[in-house]
Enzyme design. Structure first.
Site, PDB file in Angstrom:
ATOM      1  N   ASP A 153       0.842  -1.197   0.000  1.00 15.53           N
ATOM      2  CA  ASP A 153       0.000   0.000   0.000  1.00 15.53           C
ATOM      3  C   ASP A 153       0.878   1.249   0.000  1.00 15.53           C
ATOM      4  OD1 ASP A 153      -1.941   1.926   0.392  1.00 15.53           O
ATOM      5  OD2 ASP A 153      -2.109   1.553   2.549  1.00 15.53           O
ATOM      6  N   ASN A 212      -0.349   4.567  -0.174  1.00 13.24           N
ATOM      7  CA  ASN A 212      -0.948   5.836   0.271  1.00 13.24           C
ATOM      8  C   ASN A 212      -1.693   5.729   1.597  1.00 13.24           C
ATOM      9  OD1 ASN A 212      -3.064   4.315  -0.569  1.00 13.24           O
ATOM     10  ND2 ASN A 212      -4.003   5.876  -1.858  1.00 13.24           N
ATOM     11  N   ASP A 250      -1.719  -1.235  -3.910  1.00 14.89           N
ATOM     12  CA  ASP A 250      -2.014  -0.470  -5.125  1.00 14.89           C
ATOM     13  C   ASP A 250      -0.842  -0.525  -6.099  1.00 14.89           C
ATOM     14  OD1 ASP A 250      -0.174   1.443  -4.012  1.00 14.89           O
ATOM     15  OD2 ASP A 250      -1.812   2.067  -2.697  1.00 14.89           O
ATOM     16  N   ASP A 269      -4.350 -10.667 -15.677  1.00  8.27           N
ATOM     17  CA  ASP A 269      -5.433 -11.623 -15.546  1.00  8.27           C
ATOM     18  C   ASP A 269      -6.515 -11.217 -16.538  1.00  8.27           C
ATOM     19  OD1 ASP A 269      -7.030 -13.668 -14.094  1.00  8.27           O
ATOM     20  OD2 ASP A 269      -5.598 -13.243 -12.498  1.00  8.27           O
ATOM     21  N   ASP A 302      -8.669 -16.482 -16.779  1.00  9.65           N
ATOM     22  CA  ASP A 302      -9.446 -16.932 -15.631  1.00  9.65           C
ATOM     23  C   ASP A 302     -10.571 -17.876 -16.042  1.00  9.65           C
ATOM     24  OD1 ASP A 302     -10.117 -16.365 -12.711  1.00  9.65           O
ATOM     25  OD2 ASP A 302     -12.022 -15.833 -13.664  1.00  9.65           O
ATOM     26  N   GLU A 309      -6.615 -21.069 -16.795  1.00  9.81           N
ATOM     27  CA  GLU A 309      -7.034 -21.754 -15.575  1.00  9.81           C
ATOM     28  C   GLU A 309      -8.110 -22.769 -15.939  1.00  9.81           C
ATOM     29  OE1 GLU A 309      -8.862 -20.805 -11.157  1.00  9.81           O
ATOM     30  OE2 GLU A 309      -9.711 -19.856 -12.917  1.00  9.81           O
ATOM     31  N   HIS A 359      -3.638 -17.338  -5.253  1.00 10.32           N
ATOM     32  CA  HIS A 359      -4.563 -16.546  -4.448  1.00 10.32           C
ATOM     33  C   HIS A 359      -5.845 -17.284  -4.070  1.00 10.32           C
ATOM     34  CE1 HIS A 359      -6.112 -16.424  -8.444  1.00 10.32           C
ATOM     35  NE2 HIS A 359      -7.214 -15.850  -8.028  1.00 10.32           N
ATOM     36  N   ASP A 360      -6.057 -18.473  -4.622  1.00  7.73           N
ATOM     37  CA  ASP A 360      -7.259 -19.258  -4.307  1.00  7.73           C
ATOM     38  C   ASP A 360      -6.963 -20.439  -3.390  1.00  7.73           C
ATOM     39  OD1 ASP A 360      -8.907 -17.757  -6.001  1.00  7.73           O
ATOM     40  OD2 ASP A 360      -8.422 -19.006  -7.744  1.00  7.73           O
TER      41      ASP A 360
HETATM   42  C1  GLC Z   1     -10.901 -18.020 -10.727  1.00  7.25           C
HETATM   43  C2  GLC Z   1     -10.100 -17.079  -9.852  1.00  7.25           C
HETATM   44  C3  GLC Z   1     -10.847 -16.868  -8.564  1.00  7.25           C
HETATM   45  C4  GLC Z   1     -12.194 -16.276  -8.878  1.00  7.25           C
HETATM   46  C5  GLC Z   1     -12.957 -17.099  -9.922  1.00  7.25           C
HETATM   47  C6  GLC Z   1     -14.077 -16.321 -10.500  1.00  7.25           C
HETATM   48  O1  GLC Z   1     -11.017 -19.264 -10.176  1.00  7.25           O
HETATM   49  O2  GLC Z   1      -8.815 -17.562  -9.664  1.00  7.25           O
HETATM   50  O3  GLC Z   1     -10.141 -16.065  -7.657  1.00  7.25           O
HETATM   51  O4  GLC Z   1     -12.948 -16.198  -7.715  1.00  7.25           O
HETATM   52  O5  GLC Z   1     -12.140 -17.469 -11.002  1.00  7.25           O
HETATM   53  O6  GLC Z   1     -13.583 -15.289 -11.302  1.00  7.25           O
HETATM   54 CA    CA Z   2      -3.533   2.114  -1.262  1.00 14.16          CA
END
Ligand code: GLC
Ligand code: CA
Length: 559
Positions: A21, A23, A29, A98, A199, A255, A328-329
């Site tokens: 971050d 700010n 960001d 993404d 995605d 993905e 991230h999932d």
């Molecule tokens: C993919 C992403 C996930 C998101 C899902 C819907 O699985 O990695 O984070 O919630 O798609 O977009």
């Molecule tokens: Ca910020």
């Protein structure tokens, strides 16, 4: 097979909200990322994958896009984006974005138009159906709980959403929708970005036939189960490639849950001209019961080895693997597949050794290089992820399950395990923000942080640096043919890579106990001629015939 930058490179995934971050509003960001480019350079990664930064109401943290051609206010502006791209390029790092084109946000102007009337020109950008006797058109479930159909009063029809109800699915049968999406993709590529992570891409295959039939299974089984990987996805990907992607020197990774090595070749065999590689999910499903991620069970190393070998063998000279154990999932890999207590340092390095010595492109998820762990917030109010919050509500409030059991499952599996702020140093909020972070920092930041890791020669961070350098120096790491070694029985995992007269041997002890080294009787192994390339124990600590807890060794022969 041709070797290109995306095979040689190492990818680093950034989840912008939690990275840095700049700010003080508590939210990561673009300027924050820019300030950390020297850090990425120091680590030595080649490609950054940025989770979505487009305008979004953040129902699913940016995976619900309301404007593909602008940046989320909280993250910055298009000018910041240009600056980030230039800063990365100056540092010799490429950038992939993404690309979320299975669905938009319900706040995207296309959807606002589409839902306004049945005759609206945007109506067919989405998927609409009449209900059946006051019920949704089929019993399909959404990925984050509830039905995959949402009733829209104004037009008395339901729209399809594989994810949350604020993420209506696009209709890829619509020529106009396709054309607008291709234009948007071109717009980003013309800015000079280096590719995309696509995605949920195998879910776009909602052809007319499946929409006509709407086949049903058990109530609330995820809609994707019926839809994913139908032939239409390949037609669309080929069209996207032909019309747009193929005109640029860029990489694509899709993905694709539920794909086998054989199916994966339909996506990533070069002659198919669809994608460069895909993310497979077989390792991610190892610790779930009945395909339900919240029903956890211990994972088996034998299965892990079998799956890894199947993908290494299946794609050799035919496609290309992506190598990851978290994102991230997913929970943090050291907590899931290693030991995040006594052997955190050793086991994080062991998993890194695996990811960086198999064939394929390794993906590092932010904080993995520090050995960041899962978090265990005490109450549900500290969690932010829509999937976690919906699951809690369903399990506790609807099914009446014990709060303690549900919190245990959340501690093991929640996506927020990966989304706590990046741990930069030991100062307040781990140096992520001077304000109030949007989600709590993992309390272990005083010990686990980039500052400590960078200053300690024996750290996980410095081990990653070495692995990345080895990849640059030894073509066998990129090119070598994988062979599984049967005689390294679990808890060991052993394999070789072979390339142009050279052999690399990898031995991993997936156990907190010391384990005897097997007789290397198979293949042509004779440890005498193997020189040690890297190990997570020092030469003095190592014993010839015994592998210490979570020991990882990589040997190599001269040519
Ligand atoms: C993919 C992403 C996930 C998101 C899902 C819907 O699985 O990695 O984070 O919630 O798609 O977009
Ligand atoms: Ca910020």
């Amino acid at each position: 097979m041709e070797t290109t930058w995306w095979k040689q490179g190492v990818v680093y995934q950034i989840y912008p909200r939690s990275f840095m971050d700049s700010n003080g509003d508590g939210i990561g960001d673009l300027q924050g990322i820019i300030s950390k480019v020297p850090y990425l350079k120091e680590l030595g990664v080649d490609i950054v994958w940025l989770s979505p930064v487009y305008e979004s109401p953040n129902d699913d943290n940016g995976y619900d896009i309301s404007n593909y051609r602008d940046i989320m206010k909280e993250f910055g502006t298009l000018a910041d984006m240009d600056e980030l791209l230039a800063t990365l390029h100056n540092a010799g790092i490429k950038l992939i974005m993404d690309l979320v084109i299975n669905h938009t946000s319900d706040e995207h102007p296309w959807f606002i138009e589409a839902r306004s009337s049945k005759n609206n020109p945007y109506r067919d950008y989405y998927i609409w159906k009449k209900g059946k006797d006051g019920l949704p058109p089929s019993n399909w479930g959404g990925c984050f709980g509830g039905s995959a159909w949402e009733y829209d009063e104004a037009t008395d029809e339901y729209y399809l959403h594989l994810f949350s109800k604020k993420q209506p699915d696009l209709n890829w049968n619509s020529e106009n929708a396709r054309a607008e999406i291709y234009n948007m993709v071109k717009w980003w590529l013309d800015k000079g970005i280096d590719g995309f992570r696509l995605d949920a891409i195998n879910s776009i295959s909602k052809d007319m036939e499946i929409l006509e039939k709407l086949p049903e299974g058990e109530p609330s089984v995820w809609a994707g189960t019926f839809i994913n990987n139908r032939p239409m996805v390949h037609e669309v990907l080929r069209e996207l490639n032909e019309k747009v992607i193929s005109k640029y020197d860029v990489m694509t990774v899709g993905e694709t849950p539920g794909v086998s090595p054989k199916d994966s070749l339909l996506y990533c065999a070069p002659e198919r001209k669809e994608l460069n590689m895909i993310f497979q999910f077989e390792l991610m499903d190892l610790d779930s019961e009945d395909g339900c991620k919240w029903k956890t069970k211990p994972w088996s190393l034998d299965k892990f080895k079998e799956i890894t070998t199947k993908w290494q063998d299946g794609l050799y000279n035919k496609g290309w693997n992506s190598l990851y154990l978290n994102n991230h999932d997913q929970p943090r890999m050291v907590s899931r597949f290693g030991n995040d207590k006594q052997y955190r340092n050793k086991s994080a390095k062991l998993l890194a050794t695996l990811l960086h010595t198999l064939q394929g492109t390794p993906y590092i998820y932010q904080g993995e290089e520090l050995g960041m762990t899962n978090v265990a917030f005490e109450t549900i109010s500290e969690y932010r992820d829509i999937d976690t919050l919906n699951a809690y509500n369903e399990m506790v409030n609807e099914k009446g399950m014990a709060v303690e059991d549900v919190m245990n499952a959340i501690h093991t599996k929640s996506r927020d395990n990966a989304r706590t702020p990046m741990q930069w140093d030991g100062s307040k909020n781990a140096g992520f923000t001077v304000g109030m972070p949007w989600m709590g920092v993992n309390p272990n930041y005083t010990e686990i942080n980039a500052h400590n890791e960078m200053s300690n020669p024996d750290s996980i961070f410095n081990y990653y640096k070495k692995l990345i350098k080895l990849r640059k120096k030894y073509p066998i790491i990129v090119e070598g043919k994988y062979s599984f070694l049967e005689n390294y029985a679990s808890p060991l995992f052993g394999y070789i890579r072979e390339y142009s007269g050279q052999t690399m041997l990898v031995i991993l002890n997936f156990s907190q106990n010391s384990t005897n080294m097997p007789e290397p009787e198979t293949k042509t192994l004779n440890t005498e001629e193997y020189k040690l390339l890297i190990s997570n124990y020092s030469q003095e600590e190592m014993q010839k015939d015994i592998l210490k807890p979570y020991e990882a060794r990589v040997y190599i022969t001269s040519k």
